[in-house]
Design a protein around this motif. Sequence first.
Motif, PDB file in Angstrom:
ATOM      1  N   ASN A 126       0.811  -1.217   0.000  1.00  0.00           N
ATOM      2  CA  ASN A 126       0.000   0.000   0.000  1.00  0.00           C
ATOM      3  C   ASN A 126       0.843   1.266   0.000  1.00  0.00           C
ATOM      4  OD1 ASN A 126      -2.528  -1.202  -0.121  1.00  0.00           O
ATOM      5  ND2 ASN A 126      -2.532  -1.591   2.087  1.00  0.00           N
ATOM      6  N   HIS A 130      -1.104   3.799  -6.035  1.00  0.00           N
ATOM      7  CA  HIS A 130      -2.134   2.932  -6.607  1.00  0.00           C
ATOM      8  C   HIS A 130      -3.499   3.612  -6.587  1.00  0.00           C
ATOM      9  CE1 HIS A 130      -2.379   2.197  -2.258  1.00  0.00           C
ATOM     10  NE2 HIS A 130      -3.629   1.791  -2.447  1.00  0.00           N
ATOM     11  N   ASP A 132      -7.259   2.116  -5.518  1.00  0.00           N
ATOM     12  CA  ASP A 132      -7.821   0.913  -4.913  1.00  0.00           C
ATOM     13  C   ASP A 132      -8.565   0.102  -5.981  1.00  0.00           C
ATOM     14  OD1 ASP A 132      -6.865   1.495  -2.385  1.00  0.00           O
ATOM     15  OD2 ASP A 132      -8.685   2.570  -1.785  1.00  0.00           O
ATOM     16  N   HIS A 284      -3.157   7.264  -4.846  1.00  0.00           N
ATOM     17  CA  HIS A 284      -2.779   7.493  -3.448  1.00  0.00           C
ATOM     18  C   HIS A 284      -1.768   6.453  -3.004  1.00  0.00           C
ATOM     19  CE1 HIS A 284      -5.877   4.409  -3.037  1.00  0.00           C
ATOM     20  NE2 HIS A 284      -5.339   4.093  -1.876  1.00  0.00           N
ATOM     21  N   ARG A 301     -11.734   1.540   6.501  1.00  0.00           N
ATOM     22  CA  ARG A 301     -12.063   2.042   5.168  1.00  0.00           C
ATOM     23  C   ARG A 301     -13.266   1.311   4.591  1.00  0.00           C
ATOM     24  NH1 ARG A 301      -8.414   0.058   0.514  1.00  0.00           N
ATOM     25  NH2 ARG A 301     -10.020  -1.527   0.681  1.00  0.00           N
ATOM     26  N   SER A 327      -7.674  -3.228  -2.461  1.00  0.00           N
ATOM     27  CA  SER A 327      -6.525  -3.020  -1.600  1.00  0.00           C
ATOM     28  C   SER A 327      -5.866  -1.725  -2.009  1.00  0.00           C
ATOM     29  CB  SER A 327      -5.563  -4.183  -1.734  1.00  0.00           C
ATOM     30  OG  SER A 327      -4.563  -4.095  -0.769  1.00  0.00           O
TER      31      SER A 327
HETATM   32 FE   LIG Z   1      -5.295   2.104  -1.068  1.00  0.00          FE
END
Ligand SMILES: [Fe+2]
Length: 327
Positions: A126, A130, A132, A284, A301, A327
């Motif tokens: 993370n 990326h 999500d 992000h 989240r 993810s």
């Molecule tokens: Fe993320």
Amino acid sequence: MSATTSVSTTSATSTGGLQIRQLHPTYACEITGVDLSKPIPEEDFIRVRDALHRYGVVVIPRANLPDDRGHVEFSRRFGEVEKSKWRSPHMRPLPYDEIFDISNLDVKSEIVTESNEKRITAIRGNALWHADGSFNPRRTYVSMLRAVELPPAGTGGETEYADARQAYEDLPEETKARIKDLVVVHSFLHNRQTSNPDSPLFKGRSVFDEPLARHKLVPIHEPSGQLVLYVTSYAHHIEGMPIEEGQQLLRELMAHATQPKYVFRHVWQNNGDAVIWDNTAVLHRATAGAYEGKHRRDMRRTCVMDSSKDAYGLNNPADAKNQRNSS
Ligand SMILES: [Fe+2]
């Protein structure tokens, strides 16, 4: 860690009881005067959603979502909320399938350490840029992250964003023409292998033996009509191009999209703060910090599925029924 564009107030507007303050010269805003401890009127929700579409990132200080249930219910106003199909035995047993655990806490609610390979590798993954869910047949639209318990101030854990619409806009015209019809093949495994080159969890596996998803490199952000440079760390190669050549182009585009001038760095301030972002407009990443291994950081989240015309990319929508969690 790259240098980032510092937070600067470029404009402030008031709409209804809500105040919107832009946080970066091209995108990202803060909304104050919105209290999510109770359901908000539809007209206020529409203002929040309009701001999300315009700014890509919406910070809501002291949003005060009352609990996991309130978080899920507010998220549902944006569309279909993604549900975990299974809860990893390495994660805390949270009561709602729609709540994804972004904490540094293990199944016993204790701080994750380096010895927890499964969790540490995910945290490293993370930390790469990326969007999500880009590895899924159906993309993720909104993510909403809320701070339940933050580590002490100054110990890190900031979230960084990059303006993928402005990054596309600024490309030379010849590059735009060259990439406009390209299709990128995304792989969850690719991100994990890149971020954890020595981990036995991913060594020796081939992305071609595992699920792949095909998405346009330049999809349209439907609410604004703007084009987006949808290049993420899940992007493995470009369809129809020799693997190395495609990967080189992806690296160049990623380097372009994440230049400091496109980056907004969000510093989490108070428990109860929330940030909403549009994965179809911004990138992000998580950042490291001194809190790791020492202080609790409980972040949760939700994700809302994309329903725009590029939601499924070039994938078979039927394949989205069994896709993995974002993810
Ligand atoms: Fe993320």
